[in-house]
Each structure stands twice: as C-alpha cells, then as structure tokens.
Motif scaffolding. Sequence first.
Motif, PDB file in Angstrom:
ATOM      1  N   PHE A  17      25.644 -36.192 -16.575  1.00  0.00           N
ATOM      2  CA  PHE A  17      25.003 -37.371 -15.992  1.00  0.00           C
ATOM      3  C   PHE A  17      23.599 -37.117 -15.435  1.00  0.00           C
ATOM      4  N   ALA A  18      23.229 -35.858 -15.179  1.00  0.00           N
ATOM      5  CA  ALA A  18      21.899 -35.581 -14.626  1.00  0.00           C
ATOM      6  C   ALA A  18      20.761 -36.083 -15.524  1.00  0.00           C
ATOM      7  N   PRO A  19      20.794 -35.818 -16.846  1.00  0.00           N
ATOM      8  CA  PRO A  19      19.701 -36.346 -17.672  1.00  0.00           C
ATOM      9  C   PRO A  19      19.684 -37.868 -17.748  1.00  0.00           C
ATOM     10  N   LEU A  20      20.866 -38.496 -17.672  1.00  0.00           N
ATOM     11  CA  LEU A  20      20.919 -39.954 -17.678  1.00  0.00           C
ATOM     12  C   LEU A  20      20.314 -40.529 -16.398  1.00  0.00           C
ATOM     13  N   LEU A  21      20.738 -39.977 -15.255  1.00  0.00           N
ATOM     14  CA  LEU A  21      20.194 -40.433 -13.979  1.00  0.00           C
ATOM     15  C   LEU A  21      18.726 -40.056 -13.847  1.00  0.00           C
ATOM     16  N   GLY A  22      18.354 -38.876 -14.360  1.00  0.00           N
ATOM     17  CA  GLY A  22      16.960 -38.457 -14.306  1.00  0.00           C
ATOM     18  C   GLY A  22      16.055 -39.371 -15.112  1.00  0.00           C
ATOM     19  N   GLY A  23      16.507 -39.767 -16.286  1.00  0.00           N
ATOM     20  CA  GLY A  23      15.733 -40.698 -17.100  1.00  0.00           C
ATOM     21  C   GLY A  23      15.601 -42.064 -16.452  1.00  0.00           C
ATOM     22  N   LEU A  24      16.702 -42.542 -15.870  1.00  0.00           N
ATOM     23  CA  LEU A  24      16.657 -43.832 -15.167  1.00  0.00           C
ATOM     24  C   LEU A  24      15.739 -43.763 -13.946  1.00  0.00           C
ATOM     25  N   THR A  25      15.786 -42.640 -13.227  1.00  0.00           N
ATOM     26  CA  THR A  25      14.901 -42.457 -12.074  1.00  0.00           C
ATOM     27  C   THR A  25      13.447 -42.504 -12.508  1.00  0.00           C
ATOM     28  N   SER A  26      13.146 -41.843 -13.631  1.00  0.00           N
ATOM     29  CA  SER A  26      11.780 -41.879 -14.165  1.00  0.00           C
ATOM     30  C   SER A  26      11.393 -43.303 -14.555  1.00  0.00           C
ATOM     31  N   GLN A 208       9.397 -31.755 -30.224  1.00  0.00           N
ATOM     32  CA  GLN A 208      10.638 -31.344 -29.586  1.00  0.00           C
ATOM     33  C   GLN A 208      10.405 -30.454 -28.373  1.00  0.00           C
ATOM     34  N   MET A 209       9.342 -29.650 -28.394  1.00  0.00           N
ATOM     35  CA  MET A 209       9.057 -28.782 -27.244  1.00  0.00           C
ATOM     36  C   MET A 209       8.707 -29.606 -26.007  1.00  0.00           C
ATOM     37  N   PHE A 210       7.923 -30.664 -26.207  1.00  0.00           N
ATOM     38  CA  PHE A 210       7.573 -31.513 -25.069  1.00  0.00           C
ATOM     39  C   PHE A 210       8.792 -32.296 -24.594  1.00  0.00           C
ATOM     40  N   ALA A 211       9.677 -32.659 -25.523  1.00  0.00           N
ATOM     41  CA  ALA A 211      10.919 -33.339 -25.154  1.00  0.00           C
ATOM     42  C   ALA A 211      11.783 -32.427 -24.279  1.00  0.00           C
ATOM     43  N   VAL A 212      11.806 -31.134 -24.591  1.00  0.00           N
ATOM     44  CA  VAL A 212      12.556 -30.162 -23.785  1.00  0.00           C
ATOM     45  C   VAL A 212      12.025 -30.146 -22.354  1.00  0.00           C
ATOM     46  N   VAL A 213      10.697 -30.177 -22.203  1.00  0.00           N
ATOM     47  CA  VAL A 213      10.085 -30.175 -20.876  1.00  0.00           C
ATOM     48  C   VAL A 213      10.482 -31.433 -20.107  1.00  0.00           C
ATOM     49  N   GLU A 214      10.460 -32.577 -20.766  1.00  0.00           N
ATOM     50  CA  GLU A 214      10.826 -33.833 -20.104  1.00  0.00           C
ATOM     51  C   GLU A 214      12.288 -33.826 -19.668  1.00  0.00           C
ATOM     52  N   ILE A 215      13.176 -33.360 -20.533  1.00  0.00           N
ATOM     53  CA  ILE A 215      14.596 -33.302 -20.181  1.00  0.00           C
ATOM     54  C   ILE A 215      14.818 -32.337 -19.028  1.00  0.00           C
ATOM     55  N   ALA A 216      14.102 -31.212 -19.043  1.00  0.00           N
ATOM     56  CA  ALA A 216      14.200 -30.256 -17.937  1.00  0.00           C
ATOM     57  C   ALA A 216      13.755 -30.903 -16.630  1.00  0.00           C
ATOM     58  N   HIS A 217      12.713 -31.712 -16.674  1.00  0.00           N
ATOM     59  CA  HIS A 217      12.249 -32.416 -15.476  1.00  0.00           C
ATOM     60  C   HIS A 217      13.315 -33.380 -14.965  1.00  0.00           C
ATOM     61  N   TRP A 218      14.029 -34.023 -15.861  1.00  0.00           N
ATOM     62  CA  TRP A 218      15.103 -34.930 -15.426  1.00  0.00           C
ATOM     63  C   TRP A 218      16.185 -34.158 -14.688  1.00  0.00           C
ATOM     64  N   TYR A 219      16.591 -33.035 -15.263  1.00  0.00           N
ATOM     65  CA  TYR A 219      17.595 -32.194 -14.593  1.00  0.00           C
ATOM     66  C   TYR A 219      17.088 -31.718 -13.228  1.00  0.00           C
ATOM     67  N   GLU A 220      15.836 -31.277 -13.190  1.00  0.00           N
ATOM     68  CA  GLU A 220      15.267 -30.755 -11.950  1.00  0.00           C
ATOM     69  C   GLU A 220      15.162 -31.842 -10.889  1.00  0.00           C
ATOM     70  N   ASN A 221      14.759 -33.044 -11.288  1.00  0.00           N
ATOM     71  CA  ASN A 221      14.603 -34.133 -10.322  1.00  0.00           C
ATOM     72  C   ASN A 221      15.928 -34.495  -9.660  1.00  0.00           C
ATOM     73  N   ILE A 222      17.005 -34.512 -10.434  1.00  0.00           N
ATOM     74  CA  ILE A 222      18.315 -34.825  -9.851  1.00  0.00           C
ATOM     75  C   ILE A 222      18.747 -33.714  -8.901  1.00  0.00           C
ATOM     76  N   PHE A 223      18.463 -32.470  -9.260  1.00  0.00           N
ATOM     77  CA  PHE A 223      18.758 -31.363  -8.348  1.00  0.00           C
ATOM     78  C   PHE A 223      17.992 -31.525  -7.035  1.00  0.00           C
ATOM     79  N   LEU A 224      16.707 -31.871  -7.113  1.00  0.00           N
ATOM     80  CA  LEU A 224      15.897 -32.041  -5.910  1.00  0.00           C
ATOM     81  C   LEU A 224      16.385 -33.215  -5.061  1.00  0.00           C
ATOM     82  N   MET A 225      16.841 -34.271  -5.712  1.00  0.00           N
ATOM     83  CA  MET A 225      17.434 -35.383  -4.962  1.00  0.00           C
ATOM     84  C   MET A 225      18.720 -34.920  -4.262  1.00  0.00           C
TER      85      MET A 225
END
Length: 295
Positions: A17-26, A208-225
């Motif tokens: 759920f972290a990437p889903l919530l991270g994307g919605l947060t973005s 795909q490399m930039f997509a990896v960075v974006e997905i990583a940011h979603w995971y990181e943002n949920i962790f920070l929240m």
Amino acid sequence: MEMSWRIVLSIAVYLVFAPLLGGLTSGFDRKITARMQGRQGPPLLQPFYDVAKLLKKETVVVNHVQIFYLAIYLVFVIFTGCLFFGGYDLLLVFFALTTADMFLVLAATSSHSPYSNMGANREMMQMLASEPMMLLTAVGFYLATGSFKVKDIVAHDGHIAAMYLPGVFVGFIFILTIKLRKHPFDLSTSHHAHQEMVKGITTEFSGQMFAVVEIAHWYENIFLMGVIALFFFNSNWWSAIVALVAIAVSYFVLILVDNTNARMKWQLMFRNCWITTLIIGAVNIFILDVFVKGV
C-alpha cells in the motif's frame, strides 16, 4: 509468535500500500499546490499516469552501473520502510535511509553530466544538513519512551512523545522540506520545473530508471509520514486519530511553505538547518535529559 505475525503483516501492508498511498499523496500535493496558485491542477491520479508512461518509454542508459545503483537505491528505501513498520530500531532505520541516499548520489555521479554531478553534490550537502536532526529525533524518542525500537514507542503507555519533544518535532518538520524536496530547500532536484540546473541529480535518469526514482520517493514519503505519526502514537486508541490529523496538518504546512518561499542557496540551507538542530532540537533534548534524570 503473535508478534512475528504482526511484524510480517505490517511489512506486507507497507510493501503493497505504500506506493499507492505515496502516489495519491503526490496527487493531492499537486492539487493543493495548483489551488494555491489559482490553477485547476492535474487529475488526482496523474502521478500514476506519469509513472506508467515512464515505464513504457525507451530508457537511455548512460552506463550499466547506473542501473545497478538505482536498483540498490530502491531496495534500501523499501528496506528502510520495512524496518520502520516492522518495529525495529530507529537508529538502524535512519542509517538505512542514509545508505539509500548514498546510492542515489552514486547513480548520479556515475554519469559525466555537469547538471547531474552538481545535483549530487547538493544532495550530499542536504544530507549533511539534515542528518544531525534525524539523529536527535531517534535520541529524543529514546529519552521520551525509554527505547529506540518503533514497536516499543508505539506500545508506550505514557504521554505521547510529542508532549516531551515539541522542539524535536518542529526540527524534524523543518528538515522534511529537504527530504520531501520542497522550497526553500529543494536544491538537488525538484518536482517543479524551475530548477536552474534542469532536474539536477535526476537529469540523466530516463524512462524506467526515472520511474524507479519516483516509486522510491513514494515509498520514502510514506515512511516519513510514519515518523510524524510516531510522535503522536502510544497505546491509547485515540492516538491513531491524533497521528492522522498531525500528518495532514504537517503536510499541508509543508505545501504552504513550498508555495510561499523562494529557494535558498546551499549555504543558507546548511546554516539554517544546523541552527535549528542546535537551538530547537538540542535544547529540547538537553531539557528532556535533565528532566528524565531528575525523575
């Protein structure tokens, strides 16, 4: 055995759920930013459309080691969240996050782009500016609850940690402008198209490399929240509601700051972060330490 199943379930929920919530947060971030600027803004699901488009695009590879570094970066970001939501030691959690950032820097410097290398240098400066406050946050939780472990902090039956750590909480929110790449400290790269060095540390990432960075940011943002929520969680049921409200208010404040402040130079960022850490965070830790020893 019950605790083991809880850990496995918590990690599984985070992974799914972290990437889903991270994307919605973005998406919410973009919507609120657009409203503050008097615009309609993109659809709420636009971040997912962007990543899906990136995954379909041709990936221009500068060198193969860059792919390896980005893959390790994503793994360590996810590993950081797994440690946190699994209830492990905060010091280990923050160390894993720093390791992830180092692999992002290595991925950027593996190319010979001046913009990418400049962004990597600024990313290192941002890490040096924010890491002391991260360390003080972990120490503050230990003094307030008697443990570095997230599972013990959440199960603490005393007052919520924020009551003991107001200065540390404010300091942590302050450095989140760096971690979330928002004004006035979005020096190494930005989610907005106003950088003087194109996309900074992510300039040489495509497809795909930039997509990896974006997905990583979603995971990181949920962790920070999740770290924000930790300031308000304890064994009482109502603490979860308080934590959610704190996350919403904190994130709104960060968006407001992002839209009402100009980007600073790295010297000002470094000085302001260290002053905030020393004055607000360290003083709070000192007072709490004296209080705990007095008790």
